[in-house]
Design an enzyme around this catalytic site. Structure first.
Site, PDB file in Angstrom:
ATOM      1  N   HIS A 365      38.564  21.140   2.584  1.00 25.56           N
ATOM      2  CA  HIS A 365      39.343  19.928   2.857  1.00 25.56           C
ATOM      3  C   HIS A 365      40.145  20.046   4.138  1.00 25.56           C
ATOM      4  O   HIS A 365      40.298  19.093   4.889  1.00 25.56           O
ATOM      5  CB  HIS A 365      40.284  19.648   1.687  1.00 25.56           C
ATOM      6  N   ARG A 472      36.168   7.230   7.095  1.00 26.48           N
ATOM      7  CA  ARG A 472      35.949   8.010   5.863  1.00 26.48           C
ATOM      8  C   ARG A 472      37.178   7.812   4.971  1.00 26.48           C
ATOM      9  O   ARG A 472      38.264   8.277   5.318  1.00 26.48           O
ATOM     10  CB  ARG A 472      35.786   9.492   6.189  1.00 26.48           C
ATOM     11  N   ARG A 508      33.869   3.183   4.886  1.00 26.50           N
ATOM     12  CA  ARG A 508      32.867   3.819   4.031  1.00 26.50           C
ATOM     13  C   ARG A 508      33.544   4.116   2.695  1.00 26.50           C
ATOM     14  O   ARG A 508      34.612   4.744   2.677  1.00 26.50           O
ATOM     15  CB  ARG A 508      32.407   5.120   4.700  1.00 26.50           C
ATOM     16  N   GLU A 607      21.166   8.569   4.427  1.00 28.20           N
ATOM     17  CA  GLU A 607      21.501   9.999   4.481  1.00 28.20           C
ATOM     18  C   GLU A 607      20.455  10.844   3.766  1.00 28.20           C
ATOM     19  O   GLU A 607      20.597  12.057   3.686  1.00 28.20           O
ATOM     20  CB  GLU A 607      22.879  10.236   3.847  1.00 28.20           C
ATOM     21  N   ASN A 630      24.450  13.960   9.562  1.00 33.67           N
ATOM     22  CA  ASN A 630      24.818  15.290   9.048  1.00 33.67           C
ATOM     23  C   ASN A 630      24.086  15.560   7.741  1.00 33.67           C
ATOM     24  O   ASN A 630      23.502  16.609   7.541  1.00 33.67           O
ATOM     25  CB  ASN A 630      26.330  15.382   8.799  1.00 33.67           C
ATOM     26  N   ASP A 631      24.155  14.577   6.853  1.00 35.79           N
ATOM     27  CA  ASP A 631      23.467  14.746   5.574  1.00 35.79           C
ATOM     28  C   ASP A 631      21.961  14.584   5.733  1.00 35.79           C
ATOM     29  O   ASP A 631      21.180  15.348   5.167  1.00 35.79           O
ATOM     30  CB  ASP A 631      24.005  13.752   4.538  1.00 35.79           C
ATOM     31  N   ARG A 641      24.275  22.155   5.282  1.00 38.94           N
ATOM     32  CA  ARG A 641      25.075  21.964   6.488  1.00 38.94           C
ATOM     33  C   ARG A 641      26.320  22.833   6.518  1.00 38.94           C
ATOM     34  O   ARG A 641      26.973  22.966   7.547  1.00 38.94           O
ATOM     35  CB  ARG A 641      25.452  20.475   6.649  1.00 38.94           C
ATOM     36  N   CYS A 678      25.990   7.687  12.861  1.00 39.13           N
ATOM     37  CA  CYS A 678      27.397   8.100  12.814  1.00 39.13           C
ATOM     38  C   CYS A 678      27.604   9.564  12.439  1.00 39.13           C
ATOM     39  O   CYS A 678      28.703   9.975  12.109  1.00 39.13           O
ATOM     40  CB  CYS A 678      28.196   7.196  11.880  1.00 39.13           C
TER      41      CYS A 678
END
Ligand code: PEP
Ligand code: MG
Length: 761
Positions: A365, A472, A508, A607, A630-631, A641, A678
C-alpha cells in the site's frame, strides 16, 4: 544466576561507568575497558574490534595481545573467528580456538598461545558496532553465566559507542558506526531520483544511561512499563476501529508476547547483572534482531518482528521518548522506515523528497501511495533503519533501487548531475504546457494523467494534462481503518471534480483484492490473489460497497458530467451487470428527487486478454474502453507484475504484445468506441510512441511523464514510426524496442533524461 556472578558483573559495570565518566580520549577509555574486563573475567586477553567500514573490523584495543597489533590487525566480515561472530551476530565460545573451522592465525598479535576464545558481538538493535573477545591460555570453555555476563558488557559498550564515548583523540580517530558511506541495493518501488536528508519514521530511542544501580528499582520500572504496554495493547484490541483483519491478528500476537514469562525473565536477569531497565529491553531486542537475520521461516520472522515492535513501544514508555521527538524535519526529507502504512505516508504527503523502506514490496500500500504522490521510493533496503541516522545525507534512485547513505563526494557529484538533467528537462517541458501533443504528421494525441489522491490534482495544472484518465479510488479506502461513509466519499469526489475545473475525471471504481487488501476487510487466503477475488468481482459479489460508491459518484457529479470506469472486466456480462447497477442507482436518485449528472459515460478496463476477443456487442455497449496495461501484460505473459524475478522478463515491445494492443485498437475502432491506454507503459517514451502509432490516441500516465511524452510526440511522425515498425518486422525482428528507440533518437526529440529512459527500457 549465582549471586557471586551477579555482583562480579555489577562491579564490572560500575567500573565501566566510572571509565565513561572520567575525562580522557576514546583510546584511553578503550584501553582501560579491556584491562578491566580481562581482570574481571580472569583471562589473559581482552580485545575490542570495531568496524572500520561495513566490511572491515579493526583491532582497536587489547589487553594481552601485542600492542603493535592495535590499529594494524584487520579482518573482513566473516573472516576468522572474530569475523564470524560479527557476521552471525551471535557469541562463539570454544576451548580450542585453533582447532575451530575458520580460525585465522595472525602472527602480529601473538595470539597462538591462547587456546580458549569467547567472542560476543557488540551490537545495538541490529546495528553492528564490533566484537568483544576474551581469550585465555588454559583450555576451558566459558560458562553460560560468563557468556551472558560478557554479552551484557558488550551491550553497554554498544551504548557507549552510540553516546560517542570512543570518539577518537586527535591523533587516532577511531572508526565509528554511522560514519562511513553505505550503499543499499533495494528494489525500485517508484521511479525517480531524489537527494536529501534522512528522516526516520521511528527515531531511535536514545538510552542515556545503560547502567542500573539498584536492580530492585529497575525491575519495578520494567514491570510498570510492561503493565502499561499491556494496557496499550488491550486498548488497541478493544478499539472498535479494528475488525477481524490483519491488524487484530498482529495485536493478538503482541498481547501474547507481553504475557510471555520468558521475555520478562530474560530482561530481569539482565537487570540483575547491572543493566538499566531500558538497556535490558534493548539487549533482548538486539538478540531478537540478530536471530531475525538468520531465520528464513516467514511465520517466525513475523513473530520476531512483532517482538521488535513491542520492544520499541516498551522503550518509548520507559524513556518517555515518543515518535514525535519534537525535532524539526531536515531540509529535503527522505523518509526511512522499516515499513509504513498508507495513512502514515499520506500524513507526510508531499513534504517528502523520497522514501526508503527496509521491507515493503512492489505492490504494498505504501508503494501505491508513493506512486500516487510521485515520490521516488525504494523497498527492501536491507538494514537501512539500523544504519541511518536523522539528518544523514542520502541519495535515492528509484529507477535502479540503489540508495547511497552518507555518499562519497564523487557519488554525490554524479548523482547531482543526474538530478540537474532531470530538472533541466522539467523546465524545458514546462514551456510546452499549453501546447497540444500533435505529431508532425498532424495526429493529435490526448495526454491525461493518472491520479488517486486529492493531492494529485494540482498536477493537472502543472503537467498540462487534459484531464484525469484514471482516478484510482481505492486509496481513500486503503488509508482508513473503517469503511468510508457515502457522504464522505461524495464530498471527496466533488472536490476532485471541482479541482479539475471542468476537465474530465474518469473514476475507476474500487479495485481491491489481490495486493490491495483493506485493513478492515477479512483477509481470505487465496492461492493466487492477482487472479482471484478482486476488483469488479468483489464489487458484484458484495454489492453494498460498490453501490455506496456509485451513489457517492452520482451525487458528487450532480449538475455536471460523470465518467465511471469498471476495472478488471473479463467477461462482457460483468460489465453489463455493473452498468445496470449504476443505472439503477441513477433511477433511484431521480426517484428521490436528487439532481443528476448532466451526462454519464460508462467505460470498461481491458485488463485480461479475453476482452480482445469479446464480441462486438461488448465494445458497442461501452461509452469508452481503457487498456490497463499493467494487468493486461501480466496476464498475457503469465508473469506476476509484483514478482521482481519475472516482472521485467517480458517486453511490452515484443510484437506479440503489440499485436494484442493493435487488435484491441482495431476492435474499438470498428465499434467506434474511444480507446485509451492507462498502464505505466503509457508514460514510457518508446512504448508511448508505438501505442500512438498503433492508433491509441489517448494516453493516461503519471503526471511527471507528460512533458517528456508531449515533447516526443510533437517531434515524431507517427506514419514514419509505423513504417519503421513494419520494415523491422519484415526483416524478421520480433521486438520493436530497438527500431523505435533508434527512430526516436534520429528525430532528436529526446532530452537527456528521455534517452536514459529509452536505454533503460
Ligand atoms: C493497470 O492494470 O494497468 C491499471 C492501470 O490498473 P492498476 O495499476 O491500478 O491495476
Ligand atoms: Mg489494473
Amino acid at each position: 544466576m549465582p549471586d557471586r556472578k551477579e555482583s562480579e558483573s555489577r562491579k564490572l559495570l560500575k567500573r565501566l561507568r566510572e571509565t565513561l565518566a572520567a575525562p580522557g580520549g576514546g583510546q584511553a577509555r578503550l584501553d582501560s575497558i579491556t584491562r578491566q574486563i580481562a581482570d574481571s573475567m580472569g583471562t589473559q586477553v581482552c580485545s575490542i574490534y570495531l568496524f572500520r567500514d561495513p566490511d572491515t573490523l579493526e583491532l582497536c584495543a587489547s589487553e594481552g595481545l601485542r600492542p603493535e597489533a592495535v590499529h594494524k590487525t584487520r579482518l573482513r566480515l566473516g573472516e576468522g573467528l572474530v569475523g564470524r561472530v560479527a557476521r552471525l551476530g551471535q557469541p562463539l565460545n570454544t576451548a580450542d580456538a585453533p582447532a575451530q573451522r575458520g580460525f585465522r592465525y595472525m602472527p602480529e598479535t601473538g595470539e597462538e598461545i591462547y587456546s580458549s576464545f569467547l567472542g560476543v558481538p557488540i551490537q545495538r538493535v541490529g546495528e553492528r558496532v564490533g566484537v568483544l573477545v576474551v581469550q585465555s591460555r588454559d583450555k576451558r570453555l566459558f560458562s553460560e553465566d560468563e557468556v551472558y555476563g560478557l554479552e551484557v558488557v558488550a551491550m553497554v559498550l554498544a551504548e557507549m559507542a552510540e553516546l560517542g564515548a570512543f570518539l577518537g583523540t586527535a591523533e587516532d580517530s577511531l572508526p565509528l558506526a554511522h560514519r562511513f558511506p553505505q550503499v543499499f541495493r533495494g528494489r525500485p518501488g517508484q521511479e525517480g531520483a531524489a537527494e536529501g536528508h534522512v528522516w526516520l519514521h521511528e527515531p531511535r530511542v536514545v538510552i542515556s544511561n545503560p547502567f542500573g544501580d539498584d536492580p530492585r528499582k529497575e525491575r519495578a520500572r520494567l514491570n510498570d512499563a510492561v503493565d502499561k504496554l499491556r494496557q496499550q495493547i488491550d486498548a488497541l484490541l478493544d478499539g472498535s476501529d479494528f475488525g477481524d483483519g490483519d491488524h487484530a491478528e498482529v495485536l493478538e500476537a503482541f498481547r501474547m508476547f507481553t504475557r510471555s514469562k520468558s521475555w520478562l525473565r530474560r530482561m530481569e536477569e539482565d537487570i540483575d547483572l547491572g543493566l538499566s531497565a531500558e538497556a535490558a529491553v534493548e539487549k533482548e531486542q538486539s538478540s531478537a534482531r540478530a536471530r531475525l537475520e538468520s531465520v528464513a521461516d516467514p511465520y517466525l520472522r513475523d513473530r520476531l518482528h512483532d517482538l521488535d515492535d513491542l520492544s520499541n513501544r516498551l522503550l518509548r514508555i520507559l524513556t518517555g521518548q515518543g515518535r514525535d521527538t519534537g525535532a524539526a524535519m531536515p531540509p529535503d526529507p527522505i523518509l526511512v522506515a522499516r515499513n509504513i502504512g498508507p495513512a502514515d505516508l499520506l500524513d507526510y504527503g508531499r513534504s517528502l523528497r523520497g522514501v526508503v523502506l527496509e521491507e515493503g514490496s512492489v505492490g504494498s500500500h505504501a508503494v501505491i501511495v508513493a506512486r500516487a504522490l510521485a515520490i521516488p521510493l525504494v523497498v527492501q533496503a536491507h538494514r537501512i533503519t539500523s544504519e541511518a541516522l536523522n539528518g544523514d545525507t542520502i541519495l535515492v534512485d528509484g529507477d535502479s533501487g540503489m540508495v547511497h547513505l552518507r555518499p562519497e563526494e564523487h557519488v554525490a557529484a554524479a548523482f547531482g548531475e543526474k538530478l540537474a538533467m532531470q530538472e533541466a528537462a522539467t523546465l524545458r517541458y514546462a514551456g510546452l504546457r499549453a501546447l497540444p501533443a500533435v505529431s508532425t504528421c498532424g495526429q493529435r494525441v490526448e495526454l491525461y494523467m493518472n491520479a488517486g489522491l486529492m493531492a494529485d490534482l494540482p498536477s493537472l495544472e502543472g503537467s498540462g494534462a487534459e484531464g484525469v484518465g484514471l482516478f484510482r479510488t481505492e486509496l481513500q479506502f486503503l488509508t482508513r481503518t473503517r469503511v468510508p461513509r457515502r457522504a464522505e466519499l461524495a464530498e471527496m469526489y466533488r472536490r476532485v471534480m471541482d479541482n479539475a475545473q471542468g476537465r474530465p475525471v474518469v473514476f475507476r471504481t474500487l479495485d481491491i483484492g489481490s495486493d490491495k487488501v483493506l485493513p478492515y476487510m477479512k483477509r481470505i487466503d487465496e492461492p493466487n490473489p492477482a487472479m482471484g477475488w478482486r476488483a469488479i468481482r468483489v464489487g458484484l459479489d458484495r454489492k453494498g460497497i460498490l453501490g455506496m460508491q456509485l451513489q457517492a459518484l452520482i451525487r458528487a457529479a450532480a449538475g455536471r458530467p460523470l465518467h465511471v470506469m469498471f476495472p478488471f472486466i473479463a467477461d462482457p456480462a460483468e460489465f453489463d451487470q455493473a452498468h445496470r447497477m449504476l443505472m439503477e442507482y441513477v433511477a433511484r436518485e431521480q426517484a428521490m428527487g436528487h439532481a443528476l449528472p448532466t451526462d454519464i459515460r460508462v467505460g470498461a478496463m481491458i485488463e485480461t486478454p479475453s476482452m480482445a476477443f469479446a464480441p462486438a456487442s461488448f465494445f458497442r455497449m461501452c461509452d469508452f474502453v481503457s487498456i490497463g496495461g499493467n494487468d493486461l501484460k501480466q496476464f498475457f505473459y503469465a508473469a506476476d507484475r509484483e514478482n521482481e524475478q519475472v516482472r521485467r522478463r517480458y517486453d511490452t515491445m515484443n510484437t506479440a504484445f503489440l499485436d494484442l494492443i493493435a487488435t484491441i485498437a482495431a476492435r474499438a475502432g470498428e465499434a467506434g468506441v474511444p480507446l485509451s491506454f492507462c498502464g505505466e507503459d503509457a508514460g514510457r517514451p518508446v512504448e508511448a510512441l508505438a501505442f500512438a502509432a498503433l492508433g491509441i490516441t489517448r494516453l493516461s500516465m503519471r503526471p511527471a511523464s507528460i512533458g517528456l511524452i508531449k515533447s516526443m510526440i510533437r517531434a515524431a511522425d507517427l506514419d514514419a514510426v509505423r513504417a519503421t515498425m513494419e520494415a523491422a518486422r519484415a526483416s524478421g525482428l520480433t521486438n520493436m524496442r530497438a527500431p523505435v528507440a533508434a527512430y526516436l533518437a534520429s528525430v532528436q526529440a529526446v532530452s537527456p533524461s528521455a534517452s536514459e529512459a529509452i536505454s533503460a527500457g
